[in-house]
Design an enzyme around this catalytic site. Sequence first.
Site, PDB file in Angstrom:
ATOM      1  N   GLU A 106       0.920  -1.246   0.125  1.00 12.66           N
ATOM      2  CA  GLU A 106       0.159  -0.072   0.010  1.00 12.66           C
ATOM      3  C   GLU A 106       1.005   1.051   0.095  1.00 12.66           C
ATOM      4  O   GLU A 106       0.573   2.232  -0.856  1.00 12.66           O
ATOM      5  CB  GLU A 106      -0.899  -0.013   1.158  1.00 12.66           C
ATOM      6  CG  GLU A 106      -1.903  -1.167   1.187  1.00 12.66           C
ATOM      7  CD  GLU A 106      -1.210  -2.381   2.138  1.00 12.66           C
ATOM      8  OE1 GLU A 106      -0.183  -2.592   2.124  1.00 12.66           O
ATOM      9  OE2 GLU A 106      -2.063  -2.988   2.840  1.00 12.66           O
ATOM     10  N   ARG A 125      21.616 -15.549   0.917  1.00 10.22           N
ATOM     11  CA  ARG A 125      21.845 -15.782   2.351  1.00 10.22           C
ATOM     12  C   ARG A 125      21.616 -14.466   2.957  1.00 10.22           C
ATOM     13  O   ARG A 125      21.197 -14.346   4.188  1.00 10.22           O
ATOM     14  CB  ARG A 125      23.315 -16.196   2.463  1.00 10.22           C
ATOM     15  CG  ARG A 125      23.573 -17.508   2.323  1.00 10.22           C
ATOM     16  CD  ARG A 125      25.186 -17.993   2.589  1.00 10.22           C
ATOM     17  NE  ARG A 125      25.449 -19.214   2.581  1.00 10.22           N
ATOM     18  CZ  ARG A 125      26.596 -19.641   3.167  1.00 10.22           C
ATOM     19  NH1 ARG A 125      27.479 -18.948   3.370  1.00 10.22           N
ATOM     20  NH2 ARG A 125      26.884 -20.959   3.075  1.00 10.22           N
ATOM     21  N   CYS A 151      -0.727   0.330   7.862  1.00 11.42           N
ATOM     22  CA  CYS A 151      -1.120   0.783   6.387  1.00 11.42           C
ATOM     23  C   CYS A 151      -2.638   1.206   6.184  1.00 11.42           C
ATOM     24  O   CYS A 151      -2.847   2.286   5.606  1.00 11.42           O
ATOM     25  CB  CYS A 151      -1.151  -0.528   5.449  1.00 11.42           C
ATOM     26  SG  CYS A 151       0.393  -1.091   4.878  1.00 11.42           S
ATOM     27  N   CYS A 188      -2.845  -3.784   7.078  1.00 10.35           N
ATOM     28  CA  CYS A 188      -2.495  -4.142   8.478  1.00 10.35           C
ATOM     29  C   CYS A 188      -2.729  -2.941   9.244  1.00 10.35           C
ATOM     30  O   CYS A 188      -3.107  -1.746   8.825  1.00 10.35           O
ATOM     31  CB  CYS A 188      -1.052  -4.216   8.435  1.00 10.35           C
ATOM     32  SG  CYS A 188       0.350  -2.922   8.346  1.00 10.35           S
TER      33      CYS A 188
END
Length: 361
Positions: free
Chosen positions: A56, A190, A91, A82
Amino acid sequence: MHAGFTDLEVTAMSAALQAARRGHRGANPLVGAAILTRDSQIVVGHHAGAGSPHAEADVITTAIDLGVDLTASSLFVTLEPCNHVGRTGPCAQAIIDAGIPDVVFALPDSNHAAAGGAATLTEAGVRVRSGLGYEESSALNSRWRGAVAAERPFVTAKIAQSLDGMVAAADGTSQWITSTASREHAHQFRSRVDGILVGTGTVLADDPRLNARGPSGEPLESQPVPIVLGLTSLPPESFLALNPDTVHLRTRNITAALGELRSRGLRHILVEGGPSVLGAFFAAGAVDEVFCYQAPLLVGSGLSSMSGLNTSTLSDAVSLVPDETAEPAMYQLGPDVLLHFIVGEAGAGAGAGAGADHYTI
Ligand SMILES: NC(=O)c1ccc[n+]([C@@H]2O[C@H](COP(=O)([O-])OP(=O)(O)OC[C@H]3O[C@@H](n4cnc5c(N)ncnc54)[C@H](OP(=O)(O)O)[C@@H]3O)[C@@H](O)[C@H]2O)c1
């Protein structure tokens, strides 16, 4: 068959789903977003991975840069916005602050800490609808949701093998089966995970450092936690025994080990082997994603990349789905071929992550 949504809205959600596939799998779900403007333009954004802006925020920033009037636009997002302050801000509040009056999301957020965004938006007077793109968004993140539900990290397995499936020759030599280009790719990967795990057998055989290094051996900015699984004590002079950050889990129980790692805050683990531990992770159903570096070598006799899977008939074989998220499912790295798979998530590979940031219908 999308009751209540216009063709333009269906297209906008498809664009958001396509954008979601540009992200890397791992600690966070794949999420995409699209803004549909008053004059039927579509602007897209996505979440690139843990620590980077949510989809968003990404699409709002792009739309503002393009001069879009957000107060006359609709936002389409593949996961409920969220409501919590994690590594980035909530968000739901960002949408309210941007003045967007209309939000459509595909899938409710099952993460209790982050849920509640839809209610916050509604309370602020935003029109909120859901369900468009539900199946596609759900399928895209089914392995990630499974890992969250099991309270374990998302698990990526790395295999670096010869064409005949060997990770070491009969005399134990294993460095380097794959090319410089493959090893550079593996080190970049990694640096994106929270931890790298091997069994005690690999420590005894190779004395690895399990860190992320650049082409000249320089440490990359973000370093994973080195993890060793198994009952045997580490040789006192080994790199991992001397590294105070090493986590040595003295168990062979994969579920217990993953639970312990999650409780330590690790949300994305890379399993680098060797064959016993890799096989045990697959046998436990605890591998979500696979990167296989396939070298053009025929080693003949040697150590097969995996042991202990205990499957004796084809119908029991673990099947993997080519995965097009973030990068192609298959491409050449120097003389090697890199294969990228997701486990048991049919359809996740559909639709490569390419596409324009901004286009007109
Ligand atoms: N080419 C490559 O990419 C690559 C990568 C890694 C390793 N290798 C090669 O692999 C070889 C080592 O093979 P390996 O199989 O011994 O290594 P490994 O899988 O790393 O370690 C095996 C050990 O892990 C422990 N362990 C913990 N949980 C286990 C479980 N659930 N099931 C089985 N074992 C578990 C056991 O030791 P305890 O008795 O201590 O519990 C076991 O002996 C070396 O030759 C190395 O060079 C190659």
